[in-house]
Design an enzyme around this catalytic site. Sequence first.
Site, PDB file in Angstrom:
ATOM      1  N   ASP A   1       0.834  -1.192   0.000  1.00  0.00           N
ATOM      2  CA  ASP A   1       0.000   0.000   0.000  1.00  0.00           C
ATOM      3  C   ASP A   1       0.879   1.257   0.000  1.00  0.00           C
ATOM      4  OD1 ASP A   1      -2.868   0.987   0.431  1.00  0.00           O
ATOM      5  OD2 ASP A   1      -1.816   1.995   2.070  1.00  0.00           O
TER       6      ASP A   1
ATOM      7  N   GLU B   1       1.486  -0.707  -5.210  1.00  0.00           N
ATOM      8  CA  GLU B   1       0.307   0.112  -5.474  1.00  0.00           C
ATOM      9  C   GLU B   1       0.803   1.549  -5.671  1.00  0.00           C
ATOM     10  OE1 GLU B   1      -3.597   2.110  -3.519  1.00  0.00           O
ATOM     11  OE2 GLU B   1      -1.648   1.958  -2.577  1.00  0.00           O
TER      12      GLU B   1
END
Length: 430
Positions: free
Chosen positions: A150, A179
């Site tokens: 993330d 990401e």
Amino acid sequence: MGFDVLYMPPIHPIGTSHRKGPNNTLTPAPGDPGSPWAIGAPEGGHDAIHPDLGELKDFRFFVKQAQANGIEVALDLALQASPDHPWVTSHPEWFTSRPDGSIAYAENPPKKYQDIYPVNFDNDPEGIRAEVLRIVEHWIAQGVRIFRVDNPHTKPLDFWEWLLGVIHERHPDVVFLAEAFTRPPMLQSLAQAGFQQSYTYFTWRNTKEELEEYLTELSRETSDFLRPNLFVNTPDILTEYLQFGGPAAYRIRAAIAATGSPTWGVYAGYELVENVARPGAEENIDNEKFEYKERDWAGAEERGESLAPYLARLNEIRREHPALQQLRNLTVHWSDDDAVLVYSKHLAAEHSPDATADTVIVVANVDPHSVRETEVHLDLEALGLPERFAVTDLLTGDVWTWGEHNYVRLDAFHNPVHLFSVSPLDKEDA
């Protein structure tokens, strides 16, 4: 649906301080779970499992059952903490303090995440490195081999270069997916630092011109170091194209993602055409970032409202055609219509697993609101094809004889995409 990786958002205990309610509200009701990205509570942090999900032995059983069904489990690696994370009391120096002594919460203007503290990697970098390595090794020991990271662009590049290097040396089969929804230099730098896969800007490339340019970039210009994973959506990304394009838009985007890159993915609910946005935001309303989400998958399929069979067929096609499992073999062709995208994936016989050449031609009407009729023009030399050959639509079974110039009609509401396999003509047809 034929996918072989199940990605789960954080499965750790969720904090209660500044807990968010549905749609990112600041007023949760009793029973609201909060955001799973607000990691950490008295029950534990990044190495713990939310008590509502079970215990570590249950997770290990889950991973084994997934593997028995040909599915790998990917975990979210989100290096941040809720105000209730054990790190906040044991290592307050790992965060950023404001002048008043309080800890700074995360912000990505205009979004504010009062329930999340970002880690400050400038404070005690050696201690943070040791802890993150311990956490990753912990989950690897439970059978995890894929981590979706993330917001990696908010952490130092030298940290990722170090962590991914250590893990690759110890566990060369472990994959990290970045990401990296950030500027191109940082996205590419993360790939160069060692990320085996990367999210891309695919979700925001929707016109024929945009897709031609971007698919060429991914397959040619950055392919030596950046390996794209074409996700069609996330809870945070519901583009206008999907909001207003209806089921046709969802079919078109899935077909291009499934054929444009060796790796692609969908987030839960895509197959149900969830396309209602939260007002003022490019994200799904009532999504599971802040609440429990119940979906009637079986009912939708019975009513013919689910795209699950379509996605399953796309994945079948991917497995049947080794050309679709490569990145650098994409060639953009031409059409006379500004909404009809044409490209191919070609694998020569000497590179094919069964020593047979494999060619897939994709013709997509990227306007989900129209019927398009046009001429398609192929570079036969690039494909190693004769003047005449047979094409079979892998989605419908229809067969045509094609050559360099070909007529197509694509109805966005019924059949917006041709996925053609190429074969020699029968002697009588030739």
